[in-house]
Design an enzyme around this catalytic site. Structure first.
Site, PDB file in Angstrom:
ATOM      1  N   CYS A  96       0.839  -1.197   0.000  1.00  0.00           N
ATOM      2  CA  CYS A  96       0.000   0.000   0.000  1.00  0.00           C
ATOM      3  C   CYS A  96       0.878   1.253   0.000  1.00  0.00           C
ATOM      4  O   CYS A  96       1.570   1.514  -0.971  1.00  0.00           O
ATOM      5  CB  CYS A  96      -0.962  -0.033   1.185  1.00  0.00           C
ATOM      6  SG  CYS A  96      -2.307   1.165   1.008  1.00  0.00           S
ATOM      7  N   HIS A 224      -3.688  -5.448   1.068  1.00  0.00           N
ATOM      8  CA  HIS A 224      -2.997  -5.714   2.335  1.00  0.00           C
ATOM      9  C   HIS A 224      -2.992  -7.190   2.725  1.00  0.00           C
ATOM     10  O   HIS A 224      -3.901  -7.628   3.425  1.00  0.00           O
ATOM     11  CB  HIS A 224      -3.694  -4.939   3.455  1.00  0.00           C
ATOM     12  CG  HIS A 224      -3.501  -3.466   3.383  1.00  0.00           C
ATOM     13  ND1 HIS A 224      -2.456  -2.816   3.992  1.00  0.00           N
ATOM     14  CD2 HIS A 224      -4.226  -2.504   2.770  1.00  0.00           C
ATOM     15  CE1 HIS A 224      -2.544  -1.514   3.769  1.00  0.00           C
ATOM     16  NE2 HIS A 224      -3.613  -1.292   3.026  1.00  0.00           N
ATOM     17  N   GLU A 226      -1.101  -8.425   4.934  1.00  0.00           N
ATOM     18  CA  GLU A 226      -0.884  -8.457   6.392  1.00  0.00           C
ATOM     19  C   GLU A 226      -2.193  -8.211   7.147  1.00  0.00           C
ATOM     20  O   GLU A 226      -2.229  -8.352   8.373  1.00  0.00           O
ATOM     21  CB  GLU A 226       0.197  -7.447   6.781  1.00  0.00           C
ATOM     22  CG  GLU A 226      -0.258  -6.006   6.985  1.00  0.00           C
ATOM     23  CD  GLU A 226      -0.647  -5.279   5.693  1.00  0.00           C
ATOM     24  OE1 GLU A 226      -0.707  -5.913   4.626  1.00  0.00           O
ATOM     25  OE2 GLU A 226      -0.920  -4.059   5.765  1.00  0.00           O
TER      26      GLU A 226
END
Lengths: 264, 987
Positions: A96, A224, A226
């Site tokens: 990002c 994302h 994560e």
């Protein structure tokens, strides 16, 4: 090497750092958060790490273009350390805002290792809005990207206002495809890359969601992974019985850590 | 010299802001424009040559792939009209500040001047100057903080463009201290209070007058070289500390309450008699309350290692004046409450609840009010920027619409934080201050922005409401400060911390100094945005992103070194003493000295009258319709029911990686969740559950039941999602119209009676639900008075429930999961449509307001909670606005599965019409789906409470409800129901 060392950057408005650090820890790395100033001041050195991670967030509030000011700060202070890191074939991931930094610093796609020259960009979504929504990605099987190895499709959230990927020219666009730089594309339920909103949430050219450099060791993506390290992160968890499974995004970090274990 | 550089998009590139601006001009202002392009302009207050400008253009300002830049002449061309919008002097220019730092990074030098940004809008189309003025004033700029210039293509000089305007702050002013005579007539005292925006009552002014007449006070003042009369510093400091905002004078007043039936009750402080008393009673049995009502936020135990911290604030008046800045400051400001609790907590989630007038409002607006859609959009964007940029997920919220919020929108912002229970054996929830400890100000600098915020918010919105009360938040300065403070806390460098909100340094230092018994403040040491501020302004300014920290002298160097390394400004601005005095110096000179006791306890208690009267509304007269499909579709599309996805999507609701139940869940990720579940500590599946209850419509009938229902709604949302009843607390936020009887508020006694009744319900239901209030806030003057127009908000209470789910993986979502699952309704449906959405749809209020039977409800919640934890429940959704009909439809369309329901099976009392059964808003009810194999166990688990199986989930998308007479009362399709629910705010 048993436990590769990961440096996850923090400071100046980076904000998806805790979960990125957690993802690398879960993937078996020795990961830590380091403030950019501490590297500039020499309290930490890039050479002590095998993986460098640029997390998501709003560094400098996205003022003057997302990732730009952080990227400049990094570049004007640490370009020599960074060149060495890249020459050593170490791994870099940007997610990002981190992807935006890598692109604006010219570390991606960096054709022929021409570092610090920007050739592509990430800019305002066609919708004109920041959006948080889950998307589906298709990994490019012919990409050299070591982070996406073995992944076919992946569900992950996008959370950005400036994620539209644009190459500077037609030539660069072609080259991205020909050399396997394209690692992830936004796709539909059948796994086909798509330009349809909101499946392609920002209008990215050729539905490009993530790219890597020629070596496959430097990688950036807008969504994302994560944010999908636990089964319950997936909004479909209660419908698909994912409560006790691992989050699918973890695979990206495992790939990096396993590669580093073997390589270094 | 000022160099100007302009950046625009290359042709062929999408100008997303231009596109969305065009859409809003066309849709909101109904002005036809063909195209809108935007250009960013940066005015750099420095003497750079062309080579430097070229370099900055390439390296910094323009993206080489999509943008072009120009610094020799204007970039703009090919327009019919051009509007340039820039800030007024002294308004925080975040982008400009970043640009300055970035320029310094590139050139490796310090810039003496600033960088000022502005934006140009290039409009094409057949529009008049008057229309362009309207576009500028109503959409592009806010005249409170911004200025604009307009030119048409004919008068535009392509070589020079607009005359360069740089909003430099020039205060050519020697700071000075004024003495203010108080030995004057009462009318002069009141004029003084009004003119200086002190918002002090006569009684309070007299108390101050009396203080200065005391002999020992006079002697001490003479010794310090202070005048016998108060200095402006002292008077301003008292006004801030004694403001309604800071002292909650109405909540602490003596009230004579007449219940309208001949009974009179005397209440000495609503806060002590109801709010705090309920908590104290519950605390006797609950061992998990750590710190309540004494710090900036409430603290409860999360587990042995961690505490959970929560605060909900309001930021109404600033949001009325500048919706974007007000809401941004609201969310960023409430982050600092957990951050300033104990020795500091890390904010981990936000909540937001807004009350607006209809965005489709089409009548004329009274002066100084923004259109509700502009308010909506500005507030939404403010919270978006505050939450997203700092990286704190907005996980729960709601929006309530009522046209009485035209005068003042309500903007509730909440923040939850996590605090280690102990650091190095020191209890982290306890702050300490000893004489000799230093006072540091950390974060942003002080400017004129935000002066008089506390006193101002204690007043209604009037003609001369000050511009300076508006502040613009700076999320990145705060994020840097937050990161630094958490690091410093973990290194044990912080002994006490509090935020600079209302009242600025005067309040923050004053409050902490109570622990040591005094302080000395050195105002000349406080970092300023620009010189020329008077001492009183420095003391009470509410400039944002500042914390006040107590540091031991031995740890000062370590603290400052770390701050420097994190690019955060910190300065010693005073020291704590045990002198009993609040002493303020400017240079060597004392400019204020007040007794701590007088400052904090000197405000006289108010005495107020409250008188309740029961209101009678027309009893609705309309027939039950055989087919309720149209009613259901209308209800789904109503503002208070419809999808808020437009807002939710633009908030990051999952940063930090712990999200489990997101605001939107279901087959297509778009069903409305009842509550949020998130894991605050990655690596553990222990979850926080957060929900809210707010239902101002019921207050028109009775504020007691409005409050009871808000408590019930918050708790049932919480329970529906899997929250544990063993550990659930609440936060109470009262927003009221002026409840003090006066010329301006002739019905003050009734409104105060509503407040009394709301407090009584809060007490009753907190105890019945074992849900103690742990923190709260009241905002008491939510009226608009200009000329003879008065608009008062309906009395509004927001209840936020917060608690725990031991294993977040056991949480339940609202969407129907599988065809063949059984559908149950839990709880009793009664003829309770007073204040309901259905009556509102039909143009009525009615009188049968929903009531809560706490005992029955709690029994149901206990059983449901156990059933959920046992994994017996596939989906659970509470019934609220729009009743059972809406809840059933939402359950079905969130799962994209049809449903058969038979109303004859619904447990009910006094509800004999299809529309009443479908749309009654009786409390404490749920729609639950259960798989056939779990049905027997579920029914066993629920034994003893009212519930019934009413149907099943279909394997197609048909939604069919059989009415009380056995024939179809609703027949639709989940896609149609969902579309009706989505279309209203589908912007």
């Amino acid at each position: 090497m048993e436990k590769p060392k990961v440096l996850a950057l923090t400071g100046f408005g980076v904000n998806a750092d805790t979960e990125l650090n957690r993802a690398f820890l879960m993937a078996g790395a020795d990961s830590r958060l380091v403030h950019l100033n501490d590297i500039i001041l020499g309290k930490s050195k890039l050479e002590d790490f095998q993986i460098l991670a640029f997390p998501g967030g709003f560094s400098f509030g996205d003022d003057l273009g997302s990732g730009k000011v952080f990227a400049n700060k990094f570049k004007f202070n640490l370009s020599e350390q960074m060149r060495k890191f890249l020459e050593d074939g170490k791994l870099v991931i940007g997610i990002c805002n981190g992807f935006q930094m890598l692109v604006k610093m010219g570390l991606l796609p960096a054709f022929e290792k021409k570092y610090f020259e920007q050739t592509v960009t990430l800019t305002f979504n066609d919708s004109g809005r920041f959006e948080d929504r889950w998307v589906r990605l298709k990994a490019n099987p012919s990409s050299k990207c070591i982070f996406t190895k073995g992944i076919e499709t992946l569900s992950v959230p996008v959370r950005h206002g400036e994620g539209k990927f644009i190459p500077m020219s037609e030539e660069i666009r072609k080259r991205l495809h020909e050399n396997g730089h394209v690692a992830f594309q936004y796709c539909d339920a059948n796994g086909s890359p798509t330009m349809d909103y909101p499946l392609n949430p920002n209008g990215s050219v050729d539905s490009i969601a993530g790219i890597c450099d020629e070596s496959g060791r430097v990688f950036g993506m807008m969504p994302h992974p994560e944010a999908h390290i636990f089964g319950v992160n997936n909004p479909q968890w209660a419908r698909e019985g994912l409560a006790n499974s691992e989050g699918a995004g973890l695979r990206i970090f495992r790939n990096a850590v396993e590669f580093a274990k073997k390589e270094f | 010299m000022v160099r100007r550089i302009e950046v625009g998009f290359k042709s062929g590139t999408v100008d997303a802001l231009g596109e969305s601006t065009k859409r809003r001009i066309n849709e909101d202002l109904k002005i036809e424009v063909e195209s809108v392009k935007t250009i960013d302009a940066f005015a750099i207050d420095a003497d750079f040559d062309d080579a430097v400008m070229e370099r900055l253009g390439k390296e910094l300002f323009a993206d080489p792939v999509i943008q072009e830049f120009e610094f020799r002449k204007p970039l703009a061309s090919g327009f019919d009209w051009i509007v340039e919008v820039g800030f007024k002097p002294g308004v925080k220019d975040n982008v400009g500040d970043t640009a300055k730092e970035a320029v310094e990074d590139i050139l490796r030098m310090e810039l003496r001047g600033k960088v000022y940004t502005s934006k140009q809008y290039l409009l094409k189309g057949k529009i008049s100057r008057e229309e362009v003025e309207r576009i500028a004033a109503k959409l592009l700029a806010n005249e409170l903080i911004e200025r604009w210039q307009i030119a048409d293509s004919n008068s535009w000089d392509p070589q020079h463009g607009f005359m360069g305007y740089v909003p430099r702050v020039k205060l050519e002013h020697e700071p000075k201290v004024a003495e203010i005579p108080l030995n004057v007539r009462n009318s002069t005292l009141m004029k003084l209070s009004k003119d200086r925006l002190l918002a002090l009552e006569l009684k309070e002014m007299k108390a101050i007058q009396k203080y200065y007449r005391r002999k020992e006070v006079a002697a001490e003042r003479a010794a310090l070289g202070l005048p016998p009369n108060p200095t402006d510093v002292e008077l301003e400091c008292l006004a801030q500390t004694w403001s309604e905002h800071c002292k909650h004078k109405i909540f602490n007043a003596k009230i004579r309450y007449d219940d309208g039936k001949g009974k009179v009750k005397r209440i000495n402080s609503l806060f002590k008699s109801y709010v705090r008393k309920s908590t104290e009673r519950i605390a006797k049995k609950a061992n998990w309350l750590v710190s309540v009502f004494k710090d900036n936020a409430g603290v409860i135990k999360f587990n042995d290692e961690w505490n959970l911290v929560m605060k909900v604030e309001t930021h109404n008046t600033p949001s009325a004046l500048d919706p974007y800045g007000g809401a941004l400051t609201g969310i960023v400001g409430v982050n600092r409450d957990p951050m300033g609790t104990g020795r500091g907590s890390l904010p981990v989630f936000n909540t937001d609840v807004f009350c607006f007038a209809s965005p489709f409002y089409d009548k004329e607006l009274p002066p100084r009010l923004h259109h509700p859609k502009r308010i909506f959009e500005g507030v939404r964007r403010g919270v978006e920027h505050g939450g997203n940029k700092i990286g704190i997920p907005v996980i729960n919220g709601s929006i309530v619409f009522d046209d009485r919020y035209l005068g003042k929108p309500l903007v509730y912002c909440g923040t939850g934080g996590m605090m280690p229970a102990k650091i190095d054996s020191e209890d982290c929830s306890v702050k300490k201050v000893d004489a000799g400890d230093l006072v540091l100000m950390v974060g942003g600098r002080i400017g004129r922005d935000g002066i008089h915020g506390a006193t101002f918010s204690s007043e209604e919105l009037h003609e001369s409401s000050p511009v300076s009360a508006v502040q613009l938040g700076d999320p990145i300065t705060q994020k840097k400060m937050q990161d630094f403070l958490m690091e410093a806390r973990d290194l044990m460098l912080i002994k006490a911390i509090t935020d600079n909100g209302a009242g600025g340094l005067s309040s923050s230092i004053g409050e902490l100094a109570q622990m040591s018994g005094g302080c000395e403040i050195y105002l000349d040491k406080a970092p300023l945005k620009y010189p020329g501020l008077d001492p009183w302004e420095i003391l009470v300014s509410e400039s944002q992103e500042r914390m006040t920290v107590g540091v031991e002298p031995a740890k000062l160097d370590a603290f400052l070194e770390l701050a420097n390394r994190r690019s955060v400004e910190a300065a010693v601005v005073g020291k704590f003493t045990d002198s009993g005095k609040f002493l303020v110096k400017f240079g060597e000179k004392a400019v204020a000295s007040l007794e701590m006791k007088f400052l904090h306890d000197g405000v006289p208690q108010m005495k107020l009258e409250a008188k309740w009267e029961e209101k009678k509304f027309d009893e609705p007269q309309f027939a039950d319709e055989p087919d309720q499909t149209a009613n259901l579709l209308s209800l789904l599309g109503r503002l208070n029911v419809c999808s808020k996805e437009y807002v939710v999507r633009q908030y990051d609701h999952e940063v930090r990686g712990g999200s489990v139940v997101k605001p939107l869940m279901g087959a297509e990720n778009d069903g409305p969740s009842d509550a949020a579940v998130m894991m605050p500590r990655l690596g553990s599946f222990e979850g926080v559950v957060v929900s809210n209850g707010i239902i101002p419509r019921y207050g028109d009938i009775d504020a007691y039941w409005m409050t009871a229902c808000a408590m019930d709604e918050a708790l049932r949302n919480y329970v529906a999602t899997g929250g544990s009843l063993e550990k659930v607390a609440c936060l109470d936020n009262f927003c009221w119209p002026d409840p003090v009887k006066s010329e301006k508020a002739p019905d003050g006694e009734y409104k105060l009676a509503q407040l009394v009744r709301a407090n009584q319900a809060l007490y009753d239901f907190a105890i019945a639900y074992k849900m103690p209030p742990i923190s709260g806030k009241d905002s008491m003057k939510n009226d608009y008075v200009i000329g003879n127009v008065k608009i008062s908000i309906p009395p509004t209470i927001l209840i936020t429930a917060i608690g725990k789910i031991e294993d977040a993986r056991k949480a339940v979502t609202i969407d129907a999961k599988k065809a063949g699952d059984f559908v149950y309704v839990l709880g009793v449906t009664k003829d309770e449509l007073g204040g309901s959405e259905f009556y509102a749809l039909k143009g009525f209020v009615g009188n049968e307001v929903p009531k809560v039977d706490a005992k029955r409800a709690y029994a149901l919640y206990s059983k449901l909670s156990k059933a959920i934890l046992k994994g017996l429940v596939a989906s659970c959704h509470d019934c609220s606005d729009g009743g059972l009909g809406v809840a059933l439809a939402e359950t079905a369309f969130a799962g994209m599965l049809g449903m058969n329901v038979d109303l004859r099976s619904v447990p009910r009392e006094r509800a004999e019409r299809n529309d009443f059964v479908l749309f009654s808003e009786s409390q404490s009810r749920f729609v639950v789906t259960v798989s056939p194999q779990n049905a027997a166990n579920f029914e066993k688990a629920m034994k003893g409470v009212s519930f019934a199986k009413v149907g099943d989930v279909r394997n197609d998308e048909q939604f069919v409800v059989v009415g009380l007479n056995g024939s179809e009362a609703v027949k639709s399709d989940v896609a149609i129901l969902k579309a009706a629910w989505k279309k209203t705010l589908n912007w």
